[in-house]
Design a protein around this motif. Structure first.
Motif, mmCIF file in Angstrom:
data_model
loop_
_atom_site.group_PDB
_atom_site.id
_atom_site.type_symbol
_atom_site.label_atom_id
_atom_site.label_comp_id
_atom_site.label_asym_id
_atom_site.label_seq_id
_atom_site.Cartn_x
_atom_site.Cartn_y
_atom_site.Cartn_z
ATOM 1 N N ARG A 42 -33.352 34.151 37.520
ATOM 2 C CA ARG A 42 -32.997 34.343 36.113
ATOM 3 C C ARG A 42 -32.690 33.029 35.401
ATOM 4 O O ARG A 42 -32.198 33.038 34.274
ATOM 5 N N ILE A 94 -23.921 42.263 35.592
ATOM 6 C CA ILE A 94 -23.887 41.741 36.961
ATOM 7 C C ILE A 94 -22.465 41.262 37.233
ATOM 8 O O ILE A 94 -21.922 40.440 36.487
ATOM 9 N N GLU A 95 -21.857 41.769 38.298
ATOM 10 C CA GLU A 95 -20.473 41.397 38.616
ATOM 11 C C GLU A 95 -20.344 39.981 39.151
ATOM 12 O O GLU A 95 -19.328 39.331 38.935
ATOM 13 N N ASP A 96 -21.341 39.513 39.881
ATOM 14 C CA ASP A 96 -21.269 38.186 40.498
ATOM 15 C C ASP A 96 -21.313 37.090 39.444
ATOM 16 O O ASP A 96 -21.733 37.315 38.304
ATOM 17 N N PRO A 133 -25.639 33.517 43.245
ATOM 18 C CA PRO A 133 -25.801 34.640 44.176
ATOM 19 C C PRO A 133 -27.159 35.319 44.020
ATOM 20 O O PRO A 133 -27.808 35.205 42.983
ATOM 21 N N GLU A 134 -27.555 36.018 45.057
ATOM 22 C CA GLU A 134 -28.842 36.736 45.065
ATOM 23 C C GLU A 134 -29.001 37.665 43.865
ATOM 24 O O GLU A 134 -30.097 37.828 43.344
ATOM 25 N N THR A 135 -27.912 38.268 43.420
ATOM 26 C CA THR A 135 -27.988 39.206 42.302
ATOM 27 C C THR A 135 -28.406 38.527 41.002
ATOM 28 O O THR A 135 -28.797 39.201 40.046
ATOM 29 N N MET A 136 -28.331 37.189 40.969
ATOM 30 C CA MET A 136 -28.700 36.435 39.768
ATOM 31 C C MET A 136 -29.962 35.592 39.989
ATOM 32 O O MET A 136 -30.399 34.889 39.084
#
Length: 104
Positions: free
Chosen positions: A54, A24-26, A48-51
């Motif tokens: 979790r 994940i880049e973020d 961020p939403e990408t994480m």
């Protein structure tokens, strides 16, 4: 909870704990300010939403708490997330102050 790697970037006025997850880049961050000698203000937790989902915010807070225990500073819970978690964990009382010089 996913494997989250956390590092600390500290400066004279404050810093941040930075969370990264492989693939994940973020980055997730918990931003803090040095209020006075031995007092740190936990200002913002940003995931961020990408994480999302979790356990990143909790991992950042756990890292902050462990750092406070090891380094001997206390935390002013300005961040809404940190405040809400502190309210659920009275066993953390020794690590927090509501304002410099005042216990929660």
């Amino acid at each position: 909870m996913t494997d989250t790697n956390i590092e600390k970037a500290d400066g004279p006025e404050g810093g941040r704990y930075i969370a990264r997850i492989s693939g994940i880049e973020d980055e997730g961050v918990l931003i803090y300010t040095h209020v006075s000698n031995g007092i740190v203000s936990a200002d913002h937790t940003i995931v961020p939403e990408t994480m999302a989902g979790r356990g990143v915010a909790l991992a950042l807070l756990d890292f902050l708490l462990e750092d406070a225990r090891n380094s001997g500073f206390r935390i002013v819970p300005v961040c809404k997330f940190v405040r809400s978690q502190y309210a659920r964990h009275p066993e953390w009382k020794d690590l927090f102050v509501t304002a410099p010089g005042k216990d929660p």
